[in-house]
Design a protein around this motif. Structure first.
Motif, short mmCIF file in Angstrom:
data_model
loop_
_atom_site.label_atom_id
_atom_site.label_comp_id
_atom_site.label_asym_id
_atom_site.label_seq_id
_atom_site.Cartn_x
_atom_site.Cartn_y
_atom_site.Cartn_z
N PHE A 60 1.22 10.35 -37.77
CA PHE A 60 1.72 9.26 -39.27
C PHE A 60 0.54 9.85 -40.27
N VAL A 61 0.78 10.30 -41.66
CA VAL A 61 0.34 10.53 -42.88
C VAL A 61 0.21 9.02 -43.38
N ALA B 122 8.22 1.27 -43.96
CA ALA B 122 8.01 1.89 -45.61
C ALA B 122 6.46 1.36 -46.03
N ALA B 133 5.66 1.19 -36.07
CA ALA B 133 6.60 1.88 -34.98
C ALA B 133 6.69 2.14 -33.66
N ALA B 147 11.85 5.46 -40.43
CA ALA B 147 10.20 5.32 -40.65
C ALA B 147 10.70 6.67 -41.69
N SER B 149 6.64 9.32 -43.16
CA SER B 149 5.75 9.67 -43.10
C SER B 149 5.37 11.18 -43.81
N PHE B 169 15.18 6.57 -32.83
CA PHE B 169 13.98 6.67 -33.88
C PHE B 169 14.38 7.89 -34.76
N LEU B 171 12.35 9.87 -38.34
CA LEU B 171 11.15 10.06 -39.28
C LEU B 171 11.25 11.18 -40.64
#
Lengths: 64, 211
Positions: A60-61, B122, B133, B147, B149, B169, B171
């Motif tokens: 993650f960033v 968030a 996560a 999620a 990123s 999941f 992203l």
């Protein structure tokens, strides 16, 4: 061989924790999936990678 | 004058059809973090007719939030969860909202999120994103996690995308643009990522699981 984010690597036999130590990943910012299942954080050092495994590391960033 | 609940429901059914509306209106979605991502996800989901939203953020509205987050100048200093609940009820008055002003931790995560069908991550910090996560995937394995990123900076909007990491999941984001190293967060690019998350929620509820 173990597939990590799509790339075949010769790391079978290593634990997830041992492999991560050879990378630049920050352990506090990642989630690791092995063959489609989450690897529990508490099990990185006892999860041994096997030949044919597929590993997906999400790093993650910040920002939101 | 605010329309009656029946008028409201009829209008949503006209837009979405009764089958989709039923799925949306019977769903509970948790939104963890109510900043640029979370406040925009919440507005989109409330407009779409999601039945119940769990809004979670321990923080208060700051003047530096207003360039990208769905708050108003006179809400500075208020709890984000409470201010956003108010704003959502002005937009979509029949949404059921639970506003939570607690910080999510490994300990309270299950009790805060267990009622949600889908959890939206968030948060702002990378460590908090990873904590949530991992926590959701480990402790609530039958829920969906959406999620985000990578949405900072002035890079092209076209690199914001949604990826299905595992069965439950998803992203969203470009996965590289860090708020710490870029020029910061700009409303449209953050909203794009929030829109990816909100639309992914709707697709999951509609039974469309591929990206």
């Amino acid at each position: 061989m173990v597939k990590v984010n799509g790339t075949e690597l010769d790391i079978a036999g290593k634990t997830v924790a041992a492999y991560l130590k050879t990378t630049d990943y920050d352990p506090k910012r990642i989630a690791v999936e092995r063959n489609g299942n989450i690897v529990f954080k508490s099990r990185y050092d006892v999860t041994v990678l096997e030949d044919g495994d597929s590993l997906e590391i999400v790093s993650f960033v910040g920002g939101g | 004058m605010i329309p009656s609940k029946k008028e409201w429901t009829d209008a949503l059914i006209t837009r979405h059809g009764s089958a989709l509306h039923k799925r949306f209106s019977s769903a509970t979605v948790a939104i963890c973090g109510l900043g640029g991502l979370g406040s925009n996800i919440a507005v989109a989901l409330a407009r779409a007719g999601i039945g119940r939203l769990i809004l979670i953020d321990f923080d208060r509205v700051d003047i530096t939030n207003l360039h990208r987050q769905q708050y108003k100048a006179d809400q500075i200093g208020r709890y984000k969860a409470e201010a956003l609940a108010e704003n959502l009820l002005e937009i979509a008055p029949y949404t059921e909202i639970k506003a939570v002003t607690e910080k999510i931790t490994g300990e309270n995560m299950v009790s805060l999120l267990k009622d949600a069908d889908i959890v939206c991550e968030a948060f702002d910090s990378a460590e908090a994103k990873a904590m949530l996560a991992n926590g959701v995937l480990e402790q609530l394995p039958d829920r969906y996690l959406v999620a985000a990123s990578g949405m900072a900076g002035m890079d092209t909007p076209n690199t914001i995308r949604t990826r299905k990491v595992t069965k439950r999941f998803y992203l969203c984001g470009d996965e590289v643009s860090d708020a710490a190293s870029a020029i910061g967060l700009l409303a449209p690019r953050v909203m794009l990522c929030a829109a990816h998350q909100a639309h992914t929620v709707l697709r999951i509820l509609a039974g469309e699981y591929e990206v």
